[in-house]
Design an enzyme around this catalytic site. Sequence first.
Site, PDB file in Angstrom:
ATOM      1  N   TYR A  62       0.871  -1.175   0.000  1.00  0.00           N
ATOM      2  CA  TYR A  62       0.000   0.000   0.000  1.00  0.00           C
ATOM      3  C   TYR A  62       0.907   1.224   0.000  1.00  0.00           C
ATOM      4  CZ  TYR A  62      -3.723  -3.329   1.125  1.00  0.00           C
ATOM      5  OH  TYR A  62      -4.602  -4.380   1.100  1.00  0.00           O
TER       6      TYR A  62
HETATM    7  C1  FAD Z   1      -7.596  -2.141  -6.422  1.00  0.00           C
HETATM    8  C2  FAD Z   1      -6.457  -2.707  -5.629  1.00  0.00           C
HETATM    9  C3  FAD Z   1      -6.683  -3.784  -4.769  1.00  0.00           C
HETATM   10  C4  FAD Z   1      -5.654  -4.343  -4.017  1.00  0.00           C
HETATM   11  N1  FAD Z   1      -5.908  -5.387  -3.175  1.00  0.00           N
HETATM   12  C5  FAD Z   1      -4.901  -5.926  -2.439  1.00  0.00           C
HETATM   13  C6  FAD Z   1      -5.117  -7.014  -1.551  1.00  0.00           C
HETATM   14  O1  FAD Z   1      -6.213  -7.532  -1.427  1.00  0.00           O
HETATM   15  N2  FAD Z   1      -4.077  -7.481  -0.824  1.00  0.00           N
HETATM   16  C7  FAD Z   1      -2.825  -6.945  -0.935  1.00  0.00           C
HETATM   17  O2  FAD Z   1      -1.915  -7.442  -0.272  1.00  0.00           O
HETATM   18  N3  FAD Z   1      -2.585  -5.918  -1.779  1.00  0.00           N
HETATM   19  C8  FAD Z   1      -3.583  -5.401  -2.523  1.00  0.00           C
HETATM   20  N4  FAD Z   1      -3.332  -4.348  -3.357  1.00  0.00           N
HETATM   21  C9  FAD Z   1      -1.967  -3.801  -3.431  1.00  0.00           C
HETATM   22  C10 FAD Z   1      -1.132  -4.594  -4.411  1.00  0.00           C
HETATM   23  O3  FAD Z   1      -0.743  -5.810  -3.812  1.00  0.00           O
HETATM   24  C11 FAD Z   1       0.134  -3.809  -4.774  1.00  0.00           C
HETATM   25  O4  FAD Z   1      -0.228  -2.591  -5.367  1.00  0.00           O
HETATM   26  C12 FAD Z   1       1.045  -4.606  -5.701  1.00  0.00           C
HETATM   27  O5  FAD Z   1       2.350  -4.105  -5.622  1.00  0.00           O
HETATM   28  C13 FAD Z   1       0.547  -4.556  -7.107  1.00  0.00           C
HETATM   29  O6  FAD Z   1       1.296  -5.365  -7.960  1.00  0.00           O
HETATM   30  P1  FAD Z   1       1.272  -5.030  -9.534  1.00  0.00           P
HETATM   31  O7  FAD Z   1       2.170  -5.968 -10.200  1.00  0.00           O
HETATM   32  O8  FAD Z   1      -0.139  -4.927  -9.993  1.00  0.00           O
HETATM   33  O9  FAD Z   1       1.837  -3.543  -9.495  1.00  0.00           O
HETATM   34  P2  FAD Z   1       2.969  -2.750 -10.284  1.00  0.00           P
HETATM   35  O10 FAD Z   1       2.527  -1.329 -10.210  1.00  0.00           O
HETATM   36  O11 FAD Z   1       3.212  -3.331 -11.618  1.00  0.00           O
HETATM   37  O12 FAD Z   1       4.254  -2.972  -9.380  1.00  0.00           O
HETATM   38  C14 FAD Z   1       4.358  -2.574  -8.036  1.00  0.00           C
HETATM   39  C15 FAD Z   1       5.819  -2.448  -7.632  1.00  0.00           C
HETATM   40  O13 FAD Z   1       6.510  -3.686  -7.841  1.00  0.00           O
HETATM   41  C16 FAD Z   1       7.533  -3.553  -8.830  1.00  0.00           C
HETATM   42  N5  FAD Z   1       7.457  -4.724  -9.696  1.00  0.00           N
HETATM   43  C17 FAD Z   1       6.369  -5.146 -10.382  1.00  0.00           C
HETATM   44  N6  FAD Z   1       6.642  -6.269 -11.042  1.00  0.00           N
HETATM   45  C18 FAD Z   1       7.932  -6.561 -10.804  1.00  0.00           C
HETATM   46  C19 FAD Z   1       8.786  -7.620 -11.239  1.00  0.00           C
HETATM   47  N7  FAD Z   1       8.342  -8.581 -12.044  1.00  0.00           N
HETATM   48  N8  FAD Z   1      10.076  -7.616 -10.832  1.00  0.00           N
HETATM   49  C20 FAD Z   1      10.522  -6.634 -10.003  1.00  0.00           C
HETATM   50  N9  FAD Z   1       9.756  -5.625  -9.557  1.00  0.00           N
HETATM   51  C21 FAD Z   1       8.462  -5.577  -9.953  1.00  0.00           C
HETATM   52  C22 FAD Z   1       7.196  -2.266  -9.560  1.00  0.00           C
HETATM   53  O14 FAD Z   1       8.336  -1.698 -10.158  1.00  0.00           O
HETATM   54  C23 FAD Z   1       6.596  -1.426  -8.465  1.00  0.00           C
HETATM   55  O15 FAD Z   1       7.623  -0.883  -7.658  1.00  0.00           O
HETATM   56  C24 FAD Z   1      -4.354  -3.784  -4.127  1.00  0.00           C
HETATM   57  C25 FAD Z   1      -4.130  -2.711  -4.974  1.00  0.00           C
HETATM   58  C26 FAD Z   1      -5.167  -2.160  -5.720  1.00  0.00           C
HETATM   59  C27 FAD Z   1      -4.896  -0.994  -6.628  1.00  0.00           C
END
Ligand code: FAD
Length: 547
Positions: free
Chosen positions: A487
């Site tokens: 978060y």
């Molecule tokens: C609507 C919504 C609901 C959510 N619900 C939950 C929940 O129920 N439980 C919970 O724990 N969290 C929840 N989250 C938070 C979510 O877990 C984080 O935002 C998570 O980091 C998202 O991962 P992403 O790959 O979609 O994000 P991205 O924006 O793609 O990445 C997030 C971060 O990780 C890095 N990253 C991404 N992929 C990689 C990779 N392959 N290698 C290295 N670094 C990488 C990115 O550079 C960035 O710093 C929610 C978020 C939202 C917006």
Amino acid sequence: MPAHLLWLSSMHLSSYFTFATAIAIFFSFETSPRDPHQNFVQCLYNYPNITNSISNVVYTQTNSSYSYVLDLTIQNRRFSNSSSKPLVIVTPLDVTQILATIICSQRHGLQIRTRSGGHDYEGLSYVAEVPFVLLDLSNLQQIAVDEESRTAWVQSGATLGELYYRISQKSKTLGFPAGVCASVGIGGHFSGGGYGLMMRKYGTAADNVIDAHIIDVNGNLLDRQAMGEDLFWAIRGGGGASFGVIVDWKVKLVPVPSTVTVFNVSRTLEENATEIIQKWQLVANKLDERIMIRVDISRVNSSQHGKLTIQASFVSLFLGGVEDLIPLMQNSLPELGLDRNDCKETSWIGSAVFINAVLIGTSGNEPPETMLNRTQIYLGKGKGKSDYVSQPIPVEGLQGLWRLLYDAKVENFQLQFAPYGGRMYEISESEISFPHRSGYIYHIHYGVIWQEEGDEIAQRHMNFIRKVYKYMEPYVSNSPRAAYVNYRDLDIGVNNNGYTSYTQAKIWGLKYFNNNFKRLARVKTKVDPDNFFRNEQSIPTLSIEEN
Ligand SMILES: Cc1cc2nc3c(=O)[nH]c(=O)nc-3n(C[C@H](O)[C@H](O)[C@H](O)COP(=O)(O)OP(=O)(O)OC[C@H]3O[C@@H](n4cnc5c(N)ncnc54)[C@H](O)[C@@H]3O)c2cc1C
Ligand SMILES: *[C@@H]1O[C@H](CO)[C@@H](O)[C@H](O)[C@H]1NC(C)=O
Ligand SMILES: *[C@@H]1O[C@H](CO)[C@@H](O)[C@H](O)[C@H]1NC(C)=O
Ligand SMILES: *[C@@H]1O[C@H](CO)[C@@H](O)[C@H](O)[C@H]1NC(C)=O
Ligand SMILES: *[C@@H]1O[C@H](CO)[C@@H](O)[C@H](O)[C@H]1NC(C)=O
Ligand SMILES: *[C@@H]1O[C@H](CO)[C@@H](O)[C@H](O)[C@H]1NC(C)=O
Ligand SMILES: *[C@@H]1O[C@H](CO)[C@@H](O)[C@H](O)[C@H]1NC(C)=O
Ligand SMILES: *[C@@H]1O[C@H](CO)[C@@H](O)[C@H](O)[C@H]1NC(C)=O
């Protein structure tokens, strides 16, 4: 051989990378008057032994598809109009294209932001104030479930919904404990911890990761054994972005009953919401591990009373049938008055659909295929924050919070209380880098969402969530005031241009990682000593004195 292994074994890695690096150095000596990003693109095009044709996955700002590709997974519209856009977007189809992007970016002075699902609360996966390349992994969506060994390999660009759906296609009695929102990306979620309504029984997503492949700053593709236990520890909770690019993850699936029960029961203040929450604070972390009851709190117009009130929704998953659930609730939280008719028995994948529906505002009766829908649900612009609670908040504390919510000049503000206990208490703080374990009753998520354009409106919403956060200070953890890296919240502190000393970074680092922060910095110093993989809240390297 399983598909994922075939896909990796087509390269003979160690000899290949030495050769590849040598060629890349050669190309960097070409004399050229072009911009850094043109040199970068040329470096990619000339890169040896790229498996798929790379020109099909490179978008410069003049490419007509550039905006479409960039916007596709901007999940927070607060950053849609950011002027800090990537110079180039690469959407790799395989690991050779990722490694070429890593090597060529370094050669030509560009930073990298890696994006999997694009849910980062502060847009760090696709916004940067420096010249950068967006490495978007959304083409890497393979999932291979092996029901026999109860494991799965899942690529970082897949979504939680896709993982859940693929598991359910193979078995009705296996599941995976991760977040509630189907569109969240595996890459960010797993590397930051990741949790949903099976956390009390099975811990976080990261607790259930047993192997991974990462590409490091030198372009080496490393599995768990090759990366070593320190780096493998770091990418399970420390955030992935500081250490390299994680391509895929091997997870342990968990047993679930073929019938589970869900409910979503709301009570307003007039219906004793305060009393129920008080009791919930005393029992929620001590209940049978098979049940987790989250509380979603917001201001609503009461249909019965025709005025504003506070409403608490008790959203729950029980790993069993309604016959077992009702007596359990009568014993432990009779104040809620849960009725059989409030409950829905369903399959595990049905529960995932339901819990996702509570979040996105659909009915919950959609078919399992809805978990595959990548079409962006328009969530608008948002800001989130987090806290951890060690002592029940006294009734005056809750009442003060209600007053703040009544007076809010924002419409869509919500708090979520997610209880701890069970498996979360059994795992030590240092087992993986995700640190928040025993000692907490529950976790708080604060979120505010708005749709309107304009700085003033944005400021009003941001100010409100900051005001609530300030109000909560006496009631939540302190020294450090713990926060959850998934978060992400830049209010708690940022790196100076990506280069901040360990001592300065402690301001925010201890909140996210507590006693694990120092070890994360040691791992960072070892695997990326020149701090290539950096952002506003990346793990800093240690100076010799600090080490
Ligand atoms: C609507 C919504 C609901 C959510 N619900 C939950 C929940 O129920 N439980 C919970 O724990 N969290 C929840 N989250 C938070 C979510 O877990 C984080 O935002 C998570 O980091 C998202 O991962 P992403 O790959 O979609 O994000 P991205 O924006 O793609 O990445 C997030 C971060 O990780 C890095 N990253 C991404 N992929 C990689 C990779 N392959 N290698 C290295 N670094 C990488 C990115 O550079 C960035 O710093 C929610 C978020 C939202 C917006
Ligand atoms: C790169 O590809 C060429 C042409 O296919 C091949 O001869 C060479 O062995 C490859 N290099 C490595 C290190 O795999
Ligand atoms: C834009 O990128 C796509 C995919 O890489 C490619 O097919 C197309 O030719 C490019 N268009 C321009 C104008 O460069
Ligand atoms: C931001 O983008 C939206 C649509 O994408 C547009 O309507 C709006 O005017 C833009 N706002 C600013 C401040 O540029
Ligand atoms: C609220 O609690 C009081 C006292 O415990 C009880 O009498 C009343 O029925 C409850 N109201 C609702 C709507 O549950
Ligand atoms: C409550 O009702 C008022 C007036 O109908 C409306 O403007 C407002 O948006 C509603 N608020 C909520 C929280 O639903
Ligand atoms: C959950 O409860 C809230 C409040 O009563 C309601 O608005 C929402 O539609 C419910 N969602 C589901 C999926 O049941
Ligand atoms: C996917 O979700 C979008 C947004 O909610 C919706 O408009 C669309 O109909 C859905 N598609 C399918 C196939 O369900």
